[in-house]
Design a protein around this motif. Structure first.
Motif, short mmCIF file in Angstrom:
data_model
loop_
_atom_site.label_atom_id
_atom_site.label_comp_id
_atom_site.label_asym_id
_atom_site.label_seq_id
_atom_site.Cartn_x
_atom_site.Cartn_y
_atom_site.Cartn_z
N UNK A 1 6.36 2.36 11.19
CA UNK A 1 6.94 3.26 10.17
C UNK A 1 7.98 2.61 9.26
N UNK A 2 7.70 1.38 8.83
CA UNK A 2 8.50 0.76 7.78
C UNK A 2 8.03 1.29 6.43
N UNK A 3 8.74 0.98 5.37
CA UNK A 3 8.30 1.40 4.05
C UNK A 3 6.99 0.68 3.71
N UNK A 4 6.06 1.36 3.01
CA UNK A 4 4.77 0.74 2.71
C UNK A 4 4.89 -0.61 2.01
N UNK A 5 5.85 -0.71 1.10
CA UNK A 5 6.03 -1.97 0.40
C UNK A 5 6.50 -3.10 1.30
N UNK A 6 7.29 -2.75 2.31
CA UNK A 6 7.78 -3.75 3.25
C UNK A 6 6.65 -4.27 4.13
N UNK A 7 5.73 -3.37 4.48
CA UNK A 7 4.61 -3.77 5.34
C UNK A 7 3.65 -4.68 4.58
N UNK A 8 3.29 -4.30 3.37
CA UNK A 8 2.24 -5.04 2.67
C UNK A 8 2.68 -6.45 2.27
N UNK A 9 4.00 -6.68 2.10
CA UNK A 9 4.45 -8.03 1.72
C UNK A 9 5.00 -8.81 2.91
N UNK B 1 0.88 -11.84 5.84
CA UNK B 1 0.21 -11.21 6.98
C UNK B 1 -1.01 -10.42 6.50
N UNK B 2 -0.83 -9.74 5.34
CA UNK B 2 -1.91 -8.95 4.75
C UNK B 2 -2.22 -9.50 3.35
N UNK C 1 -4.73 -15.84 -0.56
CA UNK C 1 -3.44 -15.68 0.10
C UNK C 1 -2.25 -15.83 -0.84
N UNK C 2 -2.49 -16.13 -2.10
CA UNK C 2 -1.36 -16.31 -3.01
C UNK C 2 -0.61 -15.01 -3.24
N UNK C 3 -1.29 -13.88 -3.05
CA UNK C 3 -0.67 -12.58 -3.25
C UNK C 3 -0.91 -11.69 -2.03
N UNK C 4 0.01 -10.75 -1.77
CA UNK C 4 -0.23 -9.79 -0.68
C UNK C 4 -1.22 -8.73 -1.14
N UNK C 5 -1.67 -7.92 -0.23
CA UNK C 5 -2.62 -6.87 -0.59
C UNK C 5 -1.98 -5.87 -1.55
N UNK C 6 -2.81 -5.14 -2.23
CA UNK C 6 -2.36 -4.19 -3.26
C UNK C 6 -1.49 -3.10 -2.66
N UNK C 7 -0.59 -2.58 -3.49
CA UNK C 7 0.29 -1.48 -3.05
C UNK C 7 -0.49 -0.19 -2.81
N UNK C 8 -1.75 -0.13 -3.31
CA UNK C 8 -2.56 1.07 -3.14
C UNK C 8 -3.50 1.00 -1.95
N UNK C 9 -3.51 -0.12 -1.22
CA UNK C 9 -4.53 -0.33 -0.20
C UNK C 9 -4.53 0.75 0.88
N UNK C 10 -3.36 1.00 1.49
CA UNK C 10 -3.30 1.99 2.57
C UNK C 10 -3.61 3.38 2.04
N UNK C 11 -3.10 3.69 0.86
CA UNK C 11 -3.37 5.01 0.26
C UNK C 11 -4.87 5.20 0.04
N UNK C 12 -5.51 4.19 -0.53
CA UNK C 12 -6.95 4.29 -0.79
C UNK C 12 -7.73 4.43 0.52
N UNK C 13 -7.29 3.71 1.55
CA UNK C 13 -7.96 3.81 2.85
C UNK C 13 -7.84 5.21 3.43
#
Length: 407
Positions: A241-249, A300-301, A307-319
């Protein structure tokens, strides 16, 4: 004899500088180098003084005489024109260095270190678009409430009420910074607190907080058919339960799987304080498995493109939407509210422990902020029990509330 334009043009440089008189103290100083400078000789308080009025031909004869006459009016009133000129120039310089734009930029430079980079950039863009073109060049001490309100009204007309209110709040911070740095006398924005058409409604992130429905959601996440990386992000979102932005980066360099901790640096945190997330055994297992796929890189994601960029900020929402979970039911940010509610109301953990784990500012009885490792042992126990509880809900186990303070 008074000077004439013909006489001025006829004045040629000599070996030494010399004066060509006009009248009433005005004369032209002709220098060996060829420059011709207007000067006014006058007396004030019994002292003889000299005042520069410009250079010929930039300042013509008529203009020089007009300046002389203005100076003589001041002298007659007991005012030293040369001193007044210096004061006017100093005031103009001060006005130019105390514009709203300059003060706002200075304020922004001082506070942006407390914000995440995205928020700092967005704030400055709002100022550049909605404020600087209209009031940026004015001295901050001269801006009237009406002028600021006109800027905010333009934002309102675009239909962005929350932006208008946010700008008003930030303008108040700029004005108060101006007061503190002796550039203005008061907070002009304070006069507009009730002037905007209506205040935006606070929008809470949708979250599932009923334990039975949380169990259903955990089973949906467990059955997710997307990529392994997105699946791992989905499983860790409710568990950590971290902030979504903290998890994705998240980066592998921040993970210590042997010690079961994730250490987030201050620059990545909303409150600009470093944060420690104790990793329950279930999270460590997910991350070890994921490390075999993405551990060779930084993120990590990582993004699907590399790997140059982390996954999109919309990834979890879209899932979540792909699984059939609507925006009215659950958002990526809603996992925090879900944990906050159940840890408190169902599992009975102390609120301060939960707030620490949410990375909210928590202060001791003396008003001092706790450091990042505060109550780490207790929080580690809480995180493990939370992960175990989610597993029980996923398995359909009966939900039993603990007694208050049992944690």
């Amino acid at each position: 004899m008074p000077l004439s334009d013909t006489g001025i043009r006829a004045s040629k440089p000599r070996e030494k500088a010399y004066k060509v008189a006009d009248e009433k103290g005005l004369f032209l100083l002709v220098n060996p180098g060829g420059s011709r400078l207007w000067r006014l000789k006058y007396r004030i308080d019994g002292k003889e003084k000299l005042m520069a009025l410009g250079a010929y031909p930039d300042v013509g004869l008529k203009d020089a005489r007009d300046k002389r006459d203005e100076a003589r009016k001041l002298i007659a009133a007991g005012i030293d024109p040369a001193q007044k000129k210096k004061s006017d120039e100093a005031e103009a310089k001060e006005r130019a260095t105390n514009t709203f734009e300059l003060v706002a930029c200075e304020w922004h430079e001082n506070v942006k270190g407390e914000w995440i980079e995205k928020h700092a950039v967005r704030t400055m863009k709002l100022f550049e678009r909605d404020l600087f073109p209209f009031i940026g060049g004015k001295p901050i001490n001269e801006i009237k409430p009406r002028e600021l309100l006109e800027c905010l009204r333009r934002v309102e007309k675009r239909g962005t009420l929350s932006t208008a209110h946010r700008l008003l709040t930030q303008c108040g911070q700029v004005f108060r910074y101006g007061v503190a740095s002796d550039r203005c006398e008061r907070d002009t924005a304070a006069d507009l607190r009730d002037a905007l058409v209506k205040k935006p409604q606070v929008e809470h992130f949708a979250a599932i907080t009923d334990p039975k429905r949380v169990g259903e959601l955990m089973r949906m996440i467990d059955a997710y058919q997307g990529t392994a990386i997105v699946s791992a992000a989905l499983k860790l979102s409710p568990m950590l339960f971290v902030r979504p932005g903290e998890l994705r980066i998240a980066e592998w360099s921040e993970m210590n799987l042997d010690a079961a901790v994730w250490e987030l640096p201050a620059k990545k945190m909303k409150m600009r304080n470093p944060h420690v997330v104790p990793l329950p055994a279930q999270a460590v297992a997910i991350l070890r498995e994921l490390h075999e796929m993405t551990g060779h890189g930084k993120h990590v994601f990582p993004s699907w493109g590399g790997d140059k960029r982390p996954m999109s900020s919309n990834t979890v929402r879209v899932a979540l939407r792909a699984m059939g979970v609507t925006a009215e039911e659950m958002t990526a940010h809603g996992f925090r509210a879900m944990a906050r509610t159940i840890l408190d109301e169902v599992l009975g953990f102390r609120v301060d422990l939960i707030e620490h784990q949410l990375a909210h500012n928590v202060v001791d009885p003396n008003g001092r902020a706790y450091n990042r490792t505060a109550f780490l042992v207790e929080r580690r126990d809480m995180m493990q029990r939370w992960a175990d509880y989610l597993d029980k809900l996923k398995a359909g186990a009966e939900v039993i509330a603990l007694e208050r303070g049992a944690a």
